[in-house]
Scaffold this active site. Structure first.
Site, PDB file in Angstrom:
ATOM      1  N   CYS A   1      -9.613   9.181  62.302  1.00  0.00           N
ATOM      2  CA  CYS A   1     -11.020   9.507  62.585  1.00  0.00           C
ATOM      3  C   CYS A   1     -11.219  10.998  62.889  1.00  0.00           C
ATOM      4  CB  CYS A   1     -11.512   8.748  63.805  1.00  0.00           C
ATOM      5  SG  CYS A   1     -11.225   6.999  63.743  1.00  0.00           S
TER       6      CYS A   1
ATOM      7  N   ARG B   1      -8.274  13.941  56.819  1.00  0.00           N
ATOM      8  CA  ARG B   1      -7.571  13.101  57.796  1.00  0.00           C
ATOM      9  C   ARG B   1      -7.574  11.636  57.397  1.00  0.00           C
ATOM     10  NH1 ARG B   1      -7.618  15.553  63.189  1.00  0.00           N
ATOM     11  NH2 ARG B   1      -7.964  13.517  64.119  1.00  0.00           N
TER      12      ARG B   1
ATOM     13  N   TRP C   1     -11.984   5.762  60.730  1.00  0.00           N
ATOM     14  CA  TRP C   1     -10.907   5.057  60.025  1.00  0.00           C
ATOM     15  C   TRP C   1     -10.788   3.722  60.743  1.00  0.00           C
ATOM     16  CZ3 TRP C   1      -5.877   3.255  61.111  1.00  0.00           C
ATOM     17  CH2 TRP C   1      -5.043   3.063  60.001  1.00  0.00           C
TER      18      TRP C   1
ATOM     19  N   ASN D   1     -12.443   8.494  68.824  1.00  0.00           N
ATOM     20  CA  ASN D   1     -11.195   8.285  68.084  1.00  0.00           C
ATOM     21  C   ASN D   1     -10.242   7.568  69.033  1.00  0.00           C
ATOM     22  OD1 ASN D   1     -12.332   9.936  66.218  1.00  0.00           O
ATOM     23  ND2 ASN D   1     -10.836  11.600  66.398  1.00  0.00           N
ATOM     24  N   GLY D   2      -9.496   6.592  68.536  1.00  0.00           N
ATOM     25  CA  GLY D   2      -8.539   5.896  69.388  1.00  0.00           C
ATOM     26  C   GLY D   2      -8.877   4.420  69.476  1.00  0.00           C
TER      27      GLY D   2
ATOM     28  N   GLU E   1      12.271   9.743  50.351  1.00  0.00           N
ATOM     29  CA  GLU E   1      11.058  10.559  50.349  1.00  0.00           C
ATOM     30  C   GLU E   1      10.379  10.519  48.975  1.00  0.00           C
ATOM     31  OE1 GLU E   1       9.255  11.717  52.543  1.00  0.00           O
ATOM     32  OE2 GLU E   1       8.146  13.395  51.715  1.00  0.00           O
TER      33      GLU E   1
ATOM     34  N   LYS F   1       6.570   9.227  48.484  1.00  0.00           N
ATOM     35  CA  LYS F   1       5.517  10.061  47.865  1.00  0.00           C
ATOM     36  C   LYS F   1       4.862   9.290  46.731  1.00  0.00           C
ATOM     37  CE  LYS F   1       5.061  12.379  50.313  1.00  0.00           C
ATOM     38  NZ  LYS F   1       5.646  12.847  51.516  1.00  0.00           N
TER      39      LYS F   1
ATOM     40  N   GLU G   1       2.690   6.252  47.962  1.00  0.00           N
ATOM     41  CA  GLU G   1       1.482   6.516  48.754  1.00  0.00           C
ATOM     42  C   GLU G   1       0.357   7.148  47.953  1.00  0.00           C
ATOM     43  OE1 GLU G   1       1.983   9.008  52.215  1.00  0.00           O
ATOM     44  OE2 GLU G   1       3.365  10.319  51.181  1.00  0.00           O
TER      45      GLU G   1
ATOM     46  N   HIS H   1      24.432  -3.990  45.935  1.00  0.00           N
ATOM     47  CA  HIS H   1      24.363  -5.074  46.917  1.00  0.00           C
ATOM     48  C   HIS H   1      23.016  -5.785  46.873  1.00  0.00           C
ATOM     49  CE1 HIS H   1      28.204  -3.923  48.549  1.00  0.00           C
ATOM     50  NE2 HIS H   1      27.788  -2.651  48.543  1.00  0.00           N
TER      51      HIS H   1
ATOM     52  N   LYS I   1      -4.177  11.189  57.677  1.00  0.00           N
ATOM     53  CA  LYS I   1      -3.283  12.338  57.818  1.00  0.00           C
ATOM     54  C   LYS I   1      -2.617  12.352  59.186  1.00  0.00           C
ATOM     55  CE  LYS I   1      -1.261  16.074  56.660  1.00  0.00           C
ATOM     56  NZ  LYS I   1      -0.065  15.849  55.830  1.00  0.00           N
TER      57      LYS I   1
HETATM   58  C1  F6R Z   1       3.837  10.779  54.234  1.00  0.00           C
HETATM   59  C2  F6R Z   1       3.287  11.171  55.504  1.00  0.00           C
HETATM   60  C3  F6R Z   1       3.540  10.302  56.686  1.00  0.00           C
HETATM   61  C4  F6R Z   1       3.824  11.172  57.926  1.00  0.00           C
HETATM   62  C5  F6R Z   1       3.896  10.285  59.178  1.00  0.00           C
HETATM   63  C6  F6R Z   1       4.246  11.094  60.408  1.00  0.00           C
HETATM   64  O1  F6R Z   1       3.501  11.675  53.215  1.00  0.00           O
HETATM   65  O2  F6R Z   1       2.631  12.169  55.609  1.00  0.00           O
HETATM   66  O3  F6R Z   1       4.567   9.406  56.454  1.00  0.00           O
HETATM   67  O4  F6R Z   1       5.018  11.852  57.719  1.00  0.00           O
HETATM   68  O5  F6R Z   1       2.669   9.655  59.376  1.00  0.00           O
HETATM   69  O6  F6R Z   1       3.294  12.087  60.655  1.00  0.00           O
HETATM   70  P1  F6R Z   1       3.630  13.348  61.540  1.00  0.00           P
HETATM   71  O7  F6R Z   1       4.674  14.119  60.840  1.00  0.00           O
HETATM   72  O8  F6R Z   1       2.324  14.083  61.642  1.00  0.00           O
HETATM   73  O9  F6R Z   1       4.104  12.842  62.876  1.00  0.00           O
END
Ligand code: F6R
Length: 612
Positions: free
Chosen positions: A2, A27, A76, A102-103, A485, A489, A492, A508, A607
């Site tokens: 949010c 975000r 959100w 927010n929260g 990773e 990527k 997502e 396995h 984000k």
């Molecule tokens: C993936 C991504 C998330 C963040 C995770 C932790 O692309 O961005 O998996 O890495 O939500 O976020 P931070 O690093 O802000 O604690």
């Protein structure tokens, strides 16, 4: 997650709110709304969908007056589906008090039941709405918004970044924080509030970071801060150091692509003033005062979520192999609830791009309460994690707007490499040995630029595989987290099911998935376990899987084994992940574009994940 923006001052408020909300879109959110205070009334407009939908709606109704106080929100959804009614702001029974939040209010049901019994009428399914009614209830006897908010917040359990307006007190707004970031912005005869600096940096650089349990009464000319238990607090005014161009797209179609291409510079920034190349050493000011703790530590524990957790896994390989420190890596969300055995000989590193991730923040507090030395590896300066740790290192990647983390990851890896080298040297690594590594690290930004010179084969791969339903990513050693990773990527931003595995684990179980339709990406640099990965490639070939290899430029053997080869420059093995992940970021990006996905705002993702 949010977004919040608020304004009080001489200017027309609505355009400031809309611009701020647009800057917070990255975000992640699913509805948006605004409240304006004008002529003794509060006008609220809100809409499911994007800020653009809200703007279209506002234009159509064309009835909003100029106002000099107001607030905006992007939601959100947590409690109640994303629709017009559940969108914020929420108001009390008479429409005189409005809140954005927010929260999560954990005890909202008990409070809602009590307020309903006292005749309050609720319109939404949200937890937030109880705040408007609770403040209304207290305001009946305490005719002071600042005081009423503080009293109300003593009754709620949970997290909030909160802004409150009252039509009866049109010269102020109230802002409060518990677990959800909130900053005040101070201009000439005008004040702002925002969930992050991106929303207000076009207007002011002078900011005040609220801490948990603090409530501020903000007017156009200043602010006063108290705890929810009425203790006055003197707050320092700080200066934001990044500028607007750093949070704009700079000619790229998407923030993600801009941020991928910034990596030569952001990696360099992580090392600037810290890597002493010809001395074979590293200087990290934020760790100097905990030097003895680092050297005497029984073990390191690295904690993070998502991409930051993947960075931690690479860190484990570096720290154990180069610095010889026993290291464990934990998901923040798991660490917190499994009663970890922690002593004051443990050093815990919290890795986070945003510095606000709720699970990571909770893990920090858990580790600190148990006596560990807690240190941050964080990107966002002034965020919650660095303010609660005992030291740490900023990764200096600059604002990361794209929801899929890219440049923060490589800056985290670079920072972990610096920490590793610093400790290795302190523990006796010879200068000559170290200089080889510091030179390698120094050369990384140039090698990243080299990768960008030939991205066409990656784009072609995306065209070829755009309709694939599944992808497998495999790597070994420090490149196993790179495989994780790469899979994260891809899933997502292009919504393709992808899994990352240690290459040898494939036999396995996942090997059952291999057939002529399955693309399998191998991260296979020419390092000490190259031959082992080649054996794993053969296992996939034997089952007709389609092999995409991320391999070094001077690896000629690979041509006969892989269907497609993407080249990366060679470097020292444990720094390889910094380079090897770049083609995987680009592959995910091009796949998402090919499939018409919204790269910067992927569905369901936020984000900054400030809820548990
Ligand atoms: C993936 C991504 C998330 C963040 C995770 C932790 O692309 O961005 O998996 O890495 O939500 O976020 P931070 O690093 O802000 O604690």
């Amino acid at each position: 997650m949010c977004g919040i923006v608020g304004y009080i001052g001489p200017k027309d408020t609505l355009p400031i709110l809309i611009e701020g909300l647009k800057r917070l879109e990255y975000r992640g959110y699913d509805s948006a709304g605004i409240a304006l205070s004008s002529n003794g009334k509060i006008l609220v407009r809100k809409k499911a969908g994007k800020v653009a939908d809200l703007v279209a709606d506002l234009k159509e109704s064309n009835e909003l007056p100029q106002a000099h106080l107001g607030m905006g929100h992007t939601r959100w959804a947590t409690h109640g589906e994303p629709n017009d009614i559940n969108a914020h702001p929420h108001v009390d029974c008479k429409g005189e008090i409005a809140v954005i939040h927010n929260g999560i209010i954990e005890n909202y049901l008990a409070i809602k039941t009590r307020l309903k019994q006292r005749g309050h009428i609720f319109k939404s399914e949200t937890d937030t709405e109880i705040l408007a009614h609770l403040i209304e209830e207290i305001y009946k006897t305490k005719k002071d918004l600042f005081g009423a908010v503080r009293l109300a917040l003593r009754e709620v359990r949970g997290t909030y970044g909160l802004v409150v307006l009252s039509s009866r007190e049109p010269d102020k707004f109230i802002a409060a924080r518990m677990g959800s970031p909130l900053i005040l912005g101070l201009g000439e005869g005008e004040s702002f509030v925002a969930a992050d600096a991106a929303a207000i940096i076009a207007h002011t650089r002078q900011v005040v970071y609220l801490n948990d349990g603090e409530v501020a009464e903000v007017t156009a000319h200043g602010f006063e801060t108290k705890t929810i238990y009425d203790v006055s607090i003197d707050k320092a005014i700080e200066e934001i150091t990044f500028d607007l161009s750093q949070i704009e797209r700079g000619g790229y179609e998407h923030f993600m692509m801009k941020e991928i291409h910034e990596q030569p510079e952001t990696i360099r920034n992580a090392m600037r003033g810290r890597l002493l190349v010809e001395e074979g050493n590293v200087r990290l000011g934020g760790l100097e005062h905990v030097r003895d703790k680092l050297l005497d530590a029984r073990r390191f524990i690295i904690i993070g979520c998502g991409t930051s957790w993947h960075a931690g896994l690479v860190g484990e390989y570096m720290l154990e192999h180069i610095a010889k420190v026993p290291t464990e890596v934990e998901y923040a969300s798991e660490f917190r609830y499994r009663s970890p055995v922690i002593t004051n000989n443990d050093v815990v590193f919290l890795i986070s791009q945003s510095g606000e991730t709720a699970d990571t923040l909770a893990a920090l507090r858990e580790a600190k309460a148990k006596g560990a030395t807690v240190l941050g590896i964080v990107n966002v300066v002034g965020s919650s994690i660095p303010r609660e740790t005992q030291g740490g290192v900023y990764v200096h990647a600059g604002p990361e707007i794209g929801v899929a983390s890219t440049k923060a990851f490589t800056s985290q890896l670079t920072t972990l490499a610096l920490i590793t080298l610093m400790i290795a040297r302190e523990k006796g690594m010879k200068k000559e040995e170290a200089v080889v590594l510091t030179r390698e690290l120094d050369a990384i930004p140039g090698k990243v630029s080299q990768i960008f010179k030939n991205v066409e084969p990656i784009r072609a791969l995306a065209r070829e595989f755009r309709d694939s339903k599944n992808f497998l990513f495999l790597g070994r050693g420090a490149n196993f987290p790179v495989a994780l990773e790469g899979a994260l990527k891809l899933k997502e931003i292009s919504y393709i099911h992808a899994e990352g595995y240690p290459a040898a684990e494939m036999k396995h179980g996942p090997i059952a998935l291999i057939d002529e339709k399955m693309p399998v990406v191998f991260v296979v640099p020419k390092d000490s376990i190259y031959e082992k990965v080649i054996s794993n490639i053969q296992e996939v070939r034997a089952r007709k899987g389609r092999i995409i290899a991320i391999a070094n430029e001077d690896d000629h053997e690979i041509n006969s084994m892989a269907d497609y080869v993407i080249r990366v420059p060679r470097t020292y093995g444990f720094f390889g992940p910094i380079l090897n992940v770049i083609p995987l970021q680009l592959l995910a990006y091009y796949m998402a574009v090919e499939r018409g996905c919204n790269v910067d705002q992927p569905r369901n993702l936020a984000k900054s994940v400030t809820v548990e």
